[in-house]
Design an enzyme around this catalytic site. Structure first.
Site, PDB file in Angstrom:
ATOM      1  N   HIS B  37       0.819  -1.246  -0.039  1.00 24.72           N
ATOM      2  CA  HIS B  37       0.220   0.033   0.121  1.00 24.72           C
ATOM      3  C   HIS B  37       0.870   1.179  -0.069  1.00 24.72           C
ATOM      4  CE1 HIS B  37      -3.725  -2.214   0.729  1.00 24.72           C
ATOM      5  NE2 HIS B  37      -4.462  -1.143   0.445  1.00 24.72           N
ATOM      6  N   LYS B 102     -10.454  -7.134   7.810  1.00 29.69           N
ATOM      7  CA  LYS B 102     -11.044  -7.579   9.153  1.00 29.69           C
ATOM      8  C   LYS B 102     -10.954  -6.113   9.875  1.00 29.69           C
ATOM      9  CE  LYS B 102      -7.261  -9.650  11.589  1.00 29.69           C
ATOM     10  NZ  LYS B 102      -6.886  -8.907  12.800  1.00 29.69           N
TER      11      LYS B 102
END
Lengths: 280, 175
Positions: B37, B102
């Protein structure tokens, strides 16, 4: 004086790293299976069902229970009448981790510098806690721990006036803040007393205790029970999506502290609470 | 409700998904976690190409364990999404329509999801062995030097996830 060669220690640590990441201890797996049968929330029950299935697949197909096979914490109790020969003990521990993570197809999740962040490629170094004990045994506990839950852990430097109620609030607040991030159902390790670093050590150590064995101190055992009930009424539930199975257990360890302080550490652990011990 | 979706995940498909839906994903998806990322974010800021076209694509926040011989991939469950929050709005602006992870997301991420029509799914944390069974192929396609954090192209069949935050901002973590 007994002599132990570091080759024995390397082999033991290697095997424990692998076993811990593929097979959960009976206390944890039995509690998850029990929770699945008791959970009434539909999504919660579905998720617990997936966790039970996951444990089965992990064991049968040799796939690690969780992809985060952790940073490896190693507790070594060394009898003061033992002589260790071979290599430097710290190097031996890391060699055991290196071999275990390589041969066990485990993820290498350690970076060599916290800011520059280059992966060391072999999951070393581990975090090693030494303790000198009486006798001629070496007792090794290997506890690989994922960081989803580690990141949600907290330390509170409470005041003596905060008392047991302050401790309860600290634990509940930590569990609430962790919410879905710590992969509930969680195991909550709590360290009370000592000083800043001692309470965190106690919290970690608490996570390695069998969850069917309450604290030997009566009022602490009651506190563990009360906190577990309170946590399981928060409706966080499996995966954080609701239900009464938010925690599998609360384990607390204590230590004497200073007249001015009440340190409390809450070490969150996901349901994949891995720890395994061996006497050498 | 239960629904099956195929990738690419177009905005029309995203609009049909509601928070709370059990969704089974089939098709190509990509993995990326912290280090990947950061690199993609730097590429966007430096006006460089991304190593993968993320238009209408799903990114799975995953760093798997190594595969044994004969296995497609090792254990393959989700990591905590909030660590990606800093970089996510820029990727959503670039066309990413789905994320699998999550845990909670930031206000900024949810705003970007509403504005650009994207959905956030949760897979069950700690069920990496089970989830790996839905992955039929895996190939590193970028940032090979990052090891487990490299970007992988996965082909998944009926990957079970739960829509946690939909494109209207409904969020089943906030009950």
């Amino acid at each position: 004086m007994r002599t132990v060669h570091t080759d024995t220690i390397i082999k033991a640590i290697k095997e424990m790293c692998i076993e811990a990441n593929y097979i959960l201890s009976d206390d944890i797996s039995d509690r998850i299976i029990q929770a699945e049968s008791e959970e009434t929330n539909i999504i919660g029950k579905e998720i617990l069902g997936q966790l039970v299935e996951n444990m089965k697949i992990a064991k049968e197909d040799m796939i690690p229970i969780c992809q985060d096979t952790g940073m490896t914490t190693v507790f070594i109790k060394i009898g003061q009448d033992v002589h260790i020969e071979g290599m430097f003990l710290e190097d031996a521990v890391n060699e055991g981790i290196r071999q275990g993570y390589d041969e066990g197809y485990l993820r290498k999740s350690v970076v060599g510098d916290p800011i520059k962040r280059v992966n060391t490629g072999d999951n070393t170094p581990g975090i090693i806690h030494y303790e000198i004990i009486k006798g001629e045994d070496i007792i090794i506990t290997v506890a690989p721990k994922g960081f989803g839950s580690e990141n949600m852990s907290r330390v509170y430097m409470l005041k003596p006036a905060d008392g047991i109620e302050g401790v309860k609030e600290a634990v509940i607040e930590t569990v609430k803040l962790a919410g879905p991030n710590a992969c509930p159902p969680v195991v909550v390790g709590v360290g009370i007393g000592g000083n800043f670093e001692k309470c965190t050590y106690l919290a970690k150590k608490a996570l390695t205790r069998n969850i069917n064995t309450p604290s030997q101190t009566e009022y602490i055992a009651e506190l563990e029970k009360e906190l577990l009930e309170k946590i399981n009424s928060l409706d966080i539930g499996p995966g954080g999506l609701g239900g009464k199975t938010t925690a599998l257990a609360v384990n607390i360890e204590t230590y004497p502290t200073h007249i001015a302080g009440l340190p409390v550490a809450v070490n969150m652990c996901c349901h994949v609470n891995r720890h395994i011990s061996r006497v050498i | 409700m239960k629904r099956h979706i195929d990738t690419p995940l177009t905005k029309e498909k995203v609009k049909e998904i509601n928070a709370g839906d059990y969704v089974y994903i089939t098709g190509t998806i990509y993995t990326a976690r912290d280090a990947a990322h950061l690199r993609m974010y730097d590429s966007i800021n430096n006006k460089k190409e991304l190593p993968v076209n993320i238009d209408n694509q799903i990114i799975y926040y995953l760093g798997p364990t190594p595969a044994r011989e004969g296995q497609v991939i090792g254990s393959a469950g989700p990591t905590t999404s909030s660590r990606m929050d800093k970089y996510t709005p820029a990727l959503i602006e670039r066309g990413m329509t789905g994320m699998i992870g999550k845990g909670k997301r930031s206000k900024e991420v949810i705003e970007a999801m509403k504005k650009n029509t994207a959905v956030y799914f949760a897979a069950v944390g700690g069920a990496g062995a089970l989830l790996s069974k839905c992955i039929k192929s895996a190939e590193v396609i970028a940032y090979d030097d990052l090891g487990t954090e490299a970007i992988r192209k996965l082909y998944v069949e009926n990957l079970p996830v739960i829509a946690v935050i939909d494109c209207k901002g409904n969020n089943i973590y906030e009950r």
